[in-house]
Design an enzyme around this catalytic site. Structure first.
Site, PDB file in Angstrom:
ATOM      1  N   GLU A  10    -105.022 -43.261   0.059  1.00 36.92           N
ATOM      2  CA  GLU A  10    -106.109 -43.020  -0.884  1.00 36.92           C
ATOM      3  C   GLU A  10    -106.572 -41.586  -0.793  1.00 36.92           C
ATOM      4  OE1 GLU A  10    -109.574 -45.570  -0.259  1.00 36.92           O
ATOM      5  OE2 GLU A  10    -108.664 -47.039  -1.576  1.00 36.92           O
ATOM      6  N   LYS A  11    -107.050 -41.065  -1.876  1.00 35.02           N
ATOM      7  CA  LYS A  11    -107.713 -39.762  -1.851  1.00 35.02           C
ATOM      8  C   LYS A  11    -108.905 -39.889  -0.914  1.00 35.02           C
ATOM      9  CE  LYS A  11    -109.002 -35.713  -3.434  1.00 35.02           C
ATOM     10  NZ  LYS A  11    -108.204 -34.655  -2.798  1.00 35.02           N
ATOM     11  N   LEU A  17    -112.419 -39.018  -0.125  1.00 34.09           N
ATOM     12  CA  LEU A  17    -113.580 -38.428  -0.809  1.00 34.09           C
ATOM     13  C   LEU A  17    -114.436 -37.738   0.251  1.00 34.09           C
ATOM     14  CD1 LEU A  17    -114.360 -41.398  -3.201  1.00 34.09           C
ATOM     15  CD2 LEU A  17    -113.122 -39.317  -3.731  1.00 34.09           C
ATOM     16  N   LYS A  47    -121.815 -49.799   9.178  1.00 35.88           N
ATOM     17  CA  LYS A  47    -123.159 -49.553   8.652  1.00 35.88           C
ATOM     18  C   LYS A  47    -124.223 -49.653   9.743  1.00 35.88           C
ATOM     19  CE  LYS A  47    -121.276 -51.580   4.512  1.00 35.88           C
ATOM     20  NZ  LYS A  47    -120.992 -52.863   3.858  1.00 35.88           N
ATOM     21  N   GLU A  77    -113.397 -51.880  -1.864  1.00 34.98           N
ATOM     22  CA  GLU A  77    -112.984 -53.246  -1.527  1.00 34.98           C
ATOM     23  C   GLU A  77    -114.021 -54.251  -1.991  1.00 34.98           C
ATOM     24  OE1 GLU A  77    -112.847 -54.614   2.465  1.00 34.98           O
ATOM     25  OE2 GLU A  77    -114.679 -53.617   3.058  1.00 34.98           O
ATOM     26  N   ASN A 135    -115.887 -57.844  -0.655  1.00 38.61           N
ATOM     27  CA  ASN A 135    -116.095 -58.820   0.408  1.00 38.61           C
ATOM     28  C   ASN A 135    -116.479 -60.156  -0.222  1.00 38.61           C
ATOM     29  OD1 ASN A 135    -115.567 -57.148   2.654  1.00 38.61           O
ATOM     30  ND2 ASN A 135    -117.553 -56.190   2.385  1.00 38.61           N
ATOM     31  N   ARG A 141    -117.899 -62.946   0.699  1.00 40.46           N
ATOM     32  CA  ARG A 141    -118.778 -63.720   1.600  1.00 40.46           C
ATOM     33  C   ARG A 141    -120.174 -63.124   1.524  1.00 40.46           C
ATOM     34  NH1 ARG A 141    -119.437 -59.588   5.173  1.00 40.46           N
ATOM     35  NH2 ARG A 141    -117.649 -58.236   5.412  1.00 40.46           N
TER      36      ARG A 141
HETATM   37  P1  ADP Z   1    -113.507 -51.894   5.885  1.00 40.40           P
HETATM   38  O1  ADP Z   1    -112.895 -53.076   5.200  1.00 40.40           O
HETATM   39  O2  ADP Z   1    -112.879 -51.602   7.206  1.00 40.40           O
HETATM   40  O3  ADP Z   1    -115.008 -51.942   5.911  1.00 40.40           O
HETATM   41  P2  ADP Z   1    -113.631 -50.042   3.587  1.00 40.40           P
HETATM   42  O4  ADP Z   1    -112.491 -49.822   2.682  1.00 40.40           O
HETATM   43  O5  ADP Z   1    -114.756 -50.889   3.082  1.00 40.40           O
HETATM   44  O6  ADP Z   1    -113.088 -50.621   4.985  1.00 40.40           O
HETATM   45  O7  ADP Z   1    -114.231 -48.648   4.036  1.00 40.40           O
HETATM   46  C1  ADP Z   1    -115.233 -48.544   5.034  1.00 40.40           C
HETATM   47  C2  ADP Z   1    -115.815 -47.146   5.030  1.00 40.40           C
HETATM   48  O8  ADP Z   1    -114.774 -46.172   5.242  1.00 40.40           O
HETATM   49  C3  ADP Z   1    -116.483 -46.732   3.727  1.00 40.40           C
HETATM   50  O9  ADP Z   1    -117.808 -47.163   3.612  1.00 40.40           O
HETATM   51  C4  ADP Z   1    -116.378 -45.219   3.855  1.00 40.40           C
HETATM   52  O10 ADP Z   1    -117.335 -44.734   4.765  1.00 40.40           O
HETATM   53  C5  ADP Z   1    -115.016 -45.005   4.477  1.00 40.40           C
HETATM   54  N1  ADP Z   1    -113.956 -44.835   3.450  1.00 40.40           N
HETATM   55  C6  ADP Z   1    -113.145 -45.787   2.936  1.00 40.40           C
HETATM   56  N2  ADP Z   1    -112.321 -45.289   1.993  1.00 40.40           N
HETATM   57  C7  ADP Z   1    -112.594 -43.965   1.887  1.00 40.40           C
HETATM   58  C8  ADP Z   1    -112.083 -42.876   1.089  1.00 40.40           C
HETATM   59  N3  ADP Z   1    -111.112 -43.051   0.201  1.00 40.40           N
HETATM   60  N4  ADP Z   1    -112.630 -41.645   1.269  1.00 40.40           N
HETATM   61  C9  ADP Z   1    -113.617 -41.450   2.174  1.00 40.40           C
HETATM   62  N5  ADP Z   1    -114.126 -42.408   2.958  1.00 40.40           N
HETATM   63  C10 ADP Z   1    -113.641 -43.658   2.825  1.00 40.40           C
END
Ligand code: ADP
Length: 446
Positions: A200-201, A203, A237, A287, A289, A291
């Site tokens: 993924e890019k 951010l 978080k 993503e 969730n 639940r």
């Molecule tokens: P998980 O399922 O482990 O919680 P997530 O995909 O929800 O994984 O990502 C969790 C956190 O990781 C996000 O809230 C963000 O802080 C960081 N993150 C995920 N994807 C990116 C991205 N493409 N660029 C920057 N930070 C990301």
């Protein structure tokens, strides 16, 4: 409505479900490991069954033990809480195969959203904006290089089965790609039993903003506005708030309506959260969730809706009687996660709580299962409480959180209350000017 619900979880979320069941006139069954004999969820449920040894794979994750406990106590439904088996499609299916109801989405929807590549593809087709990235799994370095050149560095390698902030590798430039890809695949295999990785890019300065929904499984989906969960450490978080200080009414309405439209198309059932990164006015799906989430109380505080009760009602086949126009944002809410950990080095701090005084007063909510003389076992997550405050606006809400944190006395163990106090006193936080990297950056400076 159900007669009896078994709760396949522990700690504060088990209490939260017990409370919702009581309000609905439903009996409850607690399950517990031998480390949790004297846990509050065991005391407060109508019945309890010991299901195994302290390690969670021998108790709270043991599907046969939980199904047996539900069968012998004649429960008609199982609430999985969050974590443990809450996003396990096989478990959801097993519950249904035993003629009980799984309080959550269908196994098909859990599977669809549990695989991040499939989830991204699905929501993209449903009209939800996603983070630019590889189209599916990337196995070898040649394809990885090509994908990264197209996406542009920095990129994030992510495990398709990842969760809990694990299974991610940041790659700043092409020379580090091979090593990072191997590492990410190995870690994904070890942690999740699946080495599929996608790109993924990355951010650089986004906020984490998520939309709460509940669907009835027949094509009606309601949204409950957004939560801002940008204050994170190691992708986990730490503090959440609703509404997000970064959005105006027009922006939040637009993204919430997009999400609702998409989930109505798949007839989503149950509570769910669609997570986005938000940067320069654009939302990018990361993503979903399937639940109830840890931070659901901030949404309950600003909307006045009991999400757990609603989740149970929908699972029992009741229609959603609320209309979208009835779900309004009232004031502001903040949640501080209280963890049994050293606030300086974040090492877990299990042990005996020798003294306990939770805060109270108007607009203060404590979701916790600890009490004086309770021994926090070392086997489970270090989150021991959630402190939530609600008030008419953000400034008043922060002030109320400050006084609630000051009132909260937990003796005998170390916890992160001092860290939360410092966070909410920072100028950037007070201004609402923060992103997902703010907390880690600030901790390094301090
Ligand atoms: P998980 O399922 O482990 O919680 P997530 O995909 O929800 O994984 O990502 C969790 C956190 O990781 C996000 O809230 C963000 O802080 C960081 N993150 C995920 N994807 C990116 C991205 N493409 N660029 C920057 N930070 C990301």
């Amino acid at each position: 409505m159900f007669r009896k619900v078994l709760i396949a979880n522990r700690g504060e979320i088990a209490l939260r479900v017990i409370r919702a069941c009581r309000d609905l006139g439903v009996k409850t069954v607690a399950v517990h490991s031998t480390a949790d004999d004297s846990a509050m969820h065991v005391r407060l449920a109508d019945e309890s069954v010991c299901i195994g040894k302290p390690p969670s794979n021998e108790s709270y994750m043991s599907m046969p033990a939980i199904i047996s406990a539900a069968t012998i106590t004649k429960a008609d439904a199982i609430h999985p809480g969050f974590g443990f088996l809450s996003e396990n499609a096989d478990f959801a299916q097993m519950v249904e195969d035993h003629q009980m109801v799984f309080i959550g989405p269908t196994a098909e929807h859990i599977n669809m959203m549990g695989d991040k590549i499939i989830a991204k593809r699905t929501v993209k087709d449903l009209g939800i904006p996603v983070v630019p990235g590889s189209d599916g799994e990337i196995r070898d370095i040649v394809k990885a290089k090509k994908a990264c050149e197209e996406i542009g560095y920095p990129v994030l390698l992510k495990a398709t089965a990842g969760g809990g902030g694990r299974g991610m590798q940041l790659v700043e430039s092409a020379d580090k790609l091979q090593e990072s890809l191997q590492k990410c695949q190995q870690e994904a295999k070890m942690a999740f039993g699946n080495d599929a990785v996608y790109i993924e890019k990355y951010l650089t300065l986004p906020r984490h903003i998520e939309i709460q929904v509940v669907g009835d499984g027949r094509g009606k989906v309601l949204h409950f506005w957004e939560r801002d969960c940008s204050l994170q450490r190691r992708h986990q978080k730490v503090l959440e708030e609703a509404p997000s200080p970064a959005l105006n009414t027009e922006q939040r309405t637009k993204i919430c309506e997009t999400v609702v439209k998409a989930l109505e198309k798949i007839k989503y059932r149950g509570a769910g959260t669609v997570e986005f990164l938000y940067e320069n006015g654009e939302f990018y799906f990361i993503e979903m969730n399937t639940r109830i989430q840890v931070e659901h109380p901030v949404t309950e505080m600003i909307t006045g809706v009991d999400l757990v009760q609603m989740q149970i009602k929908v699972a029992a086949g009741e229609p959603l009687t609320l209309e979208q126009k009835d779900i309004q944002i009232n004031g502001h809410a903040i949640e501080c996660r209280i963890n049994a950990e050293d606030p300086d080095n974040f090492l877990p701090s299990p042990g005996k709580v020798t003294g306990y005084h939770p805060p109270g007063g108007p607009g203060v909510r404590v979701d916790s299962a600890i009490y004086t003389d309770y021994s926090i076992p070392p086997y489970y997550d270090s989150m021991i409480a959630k402190l939530i405050t609600h008030n008419s606006d953000r400034e008043q809400c922060i002030r109320r959180m400050n006084s609630a944190l000051y009132e909260y006395l937990i003796d005998g163990i170390k916890c992160n209350i001092p860290l939360q106090q410092r966070i909410i006193a920072q100028d950037d936080f007070i201004k609402g000017d923060y992103n997902i990297h703010w907390l880690e950056k600030w901790m390094k400076l301090k």
